[in-house]
Motif scaffolding. Structure first.
Motif, PDB file in Angstrom:
ATOM      1  N   LEU A   1       1.284 -26.773  34.880  1.00 36.79           N
ATOM      2  CA  LEU A   1       2.409 -26.470  36.021  1.00 36.79           C
ATOM      3  C   LEU A   1       2.718 -28.671  36.252  1.00 36.79           C
ATOM      4  N   ASP A   2       3.689 -28.658  36.190  1.00 37.81           N
ATOM      5  CA  ASP A   2       4.381 -29.732  36.724  1.00 37.81           C
ATOM      6  C   ASP A   2       4.716 -30.379  38.383  1.00 37.81           C
ATOM      7  N   GLY A   3       3.705 -30.438  39.392  1.00 37.72           N
ATOM      8  CA  GLY A   3       4.766 -30.822  40.204  1.00 37.72           C
ATOM      9  C   GLY A   3       4.790 -29.189  41.377  1.00 37.72           C
ATOM     10  N   ILE A   4       4.044 -28.308  40.771  1.00 40.56           N
ATOM     11  CA  ILE A   4       3.898 -26.877  41.710  1.00 40.56           C
ATOM     12  C   ILE A   4       3.032 -26.184  41.610  1.00 40.56           C
ATOM     13  N   GLY A   5       2.388 -25.482  41.886  1.00 42.89           N
ATOM     14  CA  GLY A   5       1.269 -24.744  42.388  1.00 42.89           C
ATOM     15  C   GLY A   5       1.324 -23.393  41.084  1.00 42.89           C
ATOM     16  N   ILE A   6       0.806 -22.615  41.090  1.00 41.46           N
ATOM     17  CA  ILE A   6       0.985 -21.013  40.617  1.00 41.46           C
ATOM     18  C   ILE A   6       1.219 -20.365  41.606  1.00 41.46           C
ATOM     19  N   ASP A   7       1.099 -20.275  42.801  1.00 40.11           N
ATOM     20  CA  ASP A   7       1.556 -19.671  43.949  1.00 40.11           C
ATOM     21  C   ASP A   7       2.944 -20.086  44.562  1.00 40.11           C
ATOM     22  N   ASP A   8       3.435 -21.647  44.092  1.00 43.93           N
ATOM     23  CA  ASP A   8       4.600 -21.761  44.114  1.00 43.93           C
ATOM     24  C   ASP A   8       5.871 -20.999  43.213  1.00 43.93           C
TER      25      ASP A   8
ATOM     26  N   GLU B   1       7.938 -17.121  41.372  1.00 43.07           N
ATOM     27  CA  GLU B   1       8.455 -16.130  41.742  1.00 43.07           C
ATOM     28  C   GLU B   1       8.792 -15.551  40.486  1.00 43.07           C
ATOM     29  N   GLU B   2       8.108 -14.389  40.065  1.00 43.11           N
ATOM     30  CA  GLU B   2       8.956 -13.998  39.158  1.00 43.11           C
ATOM     31  C   GLU B   2      10.339 -13.709  38.728  1.00 43.11           C
ATOM     32  N   GLY B   3      11.299 -13.847  38.210  1.00 38.98           N
ATOM     33  CA  GLY B   3      12.580 -14.178  37.888  1.00 38.98           C
ATOM     34  C   GLY B   3      13.039 -15.811  38.280  1.00 38.98           C
ATOM     35  N   GLN B   4      12.037 -16.552  38.539  1.00 38.66           N
ATOM     36  CA  GLN B   4      12.490 -17.641  39.032  1.00 38.66           C
ATOM     37  C   GLN B   4      12.872 -18.762  37.739  1.00 38.66           C
ATOM     38  N   PRO B   5      14.184 -19.345  38.146  1.00 43.93           N
ATOM     39  CA  PRO B   5      14.120 -20.010  36.597  1.00 43.93           C
ATOM     40  C   PRO B   5      13.403 -21.561  36.795  1.00 43.93           C
ATOM     41  N   VAL B   6      13.324 -22.329  35.604  1.00 40.55           N
ATOM     42  CA  VAL B   6      12.357 -23.132  35.097  1.00 40.55           C
ATOM     43  C   VAL B   6      12.699 -23.990  33.911  1.00 40.55           C
ATOM     44  N   GLU B   7      12.207 -24.921  33.552  1.00 37.42           N
ATOM     45  CA  GLU B   7      12.464 -25.810  32.652  1.00 37.42           C
ATOM     46  C   GLU B   7      10.965 -25.994  32.206  1.00 37.42           C
ATOM     47  N   ILE B   8      11.188 -25.213  30.491  1.00 34.67           N
ATOM     48  CA  ILE B   8       9.759 -25.491  29.896  1.00 34.67           C
ATOM     49  C   ILE B   8       9.509 -27.154  28.942  1.00 34.67           C
ATOM     50  N   GLU B   9       8.872 -27.536  28.387  1.00 36.95           N
ATOM     51  CA  GLU B   9       8.173 -28.367  27.238  1.00 36.95           C
ATOM     52  C   GLU B   9       7.459 -27.614  26.153  1.00 36.95           C
ATOM     53  N   PHE B  10       7.193 -26.952  25.841  1.00 38.88           N
ATOM     54  CA  PHE B  10       6.345 -26.305  24.159  1.00 38.88           C
ATOM     55  C   PHE B  10       6.210 -27.342  23.224  1.00 38.88           C
ATOM     56  N   TYR B  11       5.560 -26.519  22.992  1.00 38.18           N
ATOM     57  CA  TYR B  11       4.875 -27.177  21.623  1.00 38.18           C
ATOM     58  C   TYR B  11       5.145 -26.135  20.373  1.00 38.18           C
ATOM     59  N   ASP B  12       5.735 -26.099  19.329  1.00 33.05           N
ATOM     60  CA  ASP B  12       5.792 -25.002  17.982  1.00 33.05           C
ATOM     61  C   ASP B  12       4.694 -25.217  16.651  1.00 33.05           C
ATOM     62  N   PRO B  13       3.822 -25.315  16.661  1.00 38.02           N
ATOM     63  CA  PRO B  13       3.427 -25.460  15.584  1.00 38.02           C
ATOM     64  C   PRO B  13       4.026 -24.454  13.899  1.00 38.02           C
TER      65      PRO B  13
ATOM     66  N   ARG C   1       8.229 -26.963  35.229  1.00 34.88           N
ATOM     67  CA  ARG C   1       8.288 -27.594  35.820  1.00 34.88           C
ATOM     68  C   ARG C   1       9.882 -26.567  37.198  1.00 34.88           C
ATOM     69  N   ARG C   2      10.064 -26.688  38.319  1.00 37.31           N
ATOM     70  CA  ARG C   2      11.446 -25.956  39.139  1.00 37.31           C
ATOM     71  C   ARG C   2      12.511 -26.977  38.052  1.00 37.31           C
ATOM     72  N   GLU C   3      13.564 -25.514  37.915  1.00 33.50           N
ATOM     73  CA  GLU C   3      14.819 -26.612  36.646  1.00 33.50           C
ATOM     74  C   GLU C   3      15.092 -26.912  38.701  1.00 33.50           C
TER      75      GLU C   3
END
Length: 86
Positions: free
Chosen positions: A42-49, A51-63, A74-76
């Motif tokens: 989580l970047d700039g937000i906490g797990i409690d921030d 909500e289900e359905g909330q749009p987010v931006e993600i960075e991921f690693y695909d091995p 992070r929040r979109e």
């Protein structure tokens, strides 16, 4: 099988499930894949921030073998949010 064969990507998704007690959750990507994330991502937000359905931006690693791992959530940012910063 080395690091050079892997890919890092960024995309949008939405939170599908939050397991607050465990500090983790899942994001459904715009490509239809559901990926796990831990609170460490989580970047700039906490797990409690989140909500289900909330749009987010993600960075991921695909091995390239096995499931991808989310590195950052992070929040979109909407165009309205960006306009406030200028």
């Amino acid at each position: 099988f080395g690091v050079s064969d892997s890919m890092e990507s960024a995309m949008r998704g939405s939170v599908t499930k939050i397991l607050g007690r465990l500090g983790c959750g899942f994001v459904l990507t715009e490509k239809g894949d559901e990926l796990f994330f831990g609170s460490y991502a989580l970047d700039g937000i906490g797990i409690d921030d989140l909500e289900e359905g909330q749009p987010v931006e993600i960075e991921f690693y695909d091995p390239g073998i096995g499931p991808a791992a989310i590195k950052r959530v992070r929040r979109e940012h909407s165009e309205r949010d960006q306009a406030r910063c200028t």
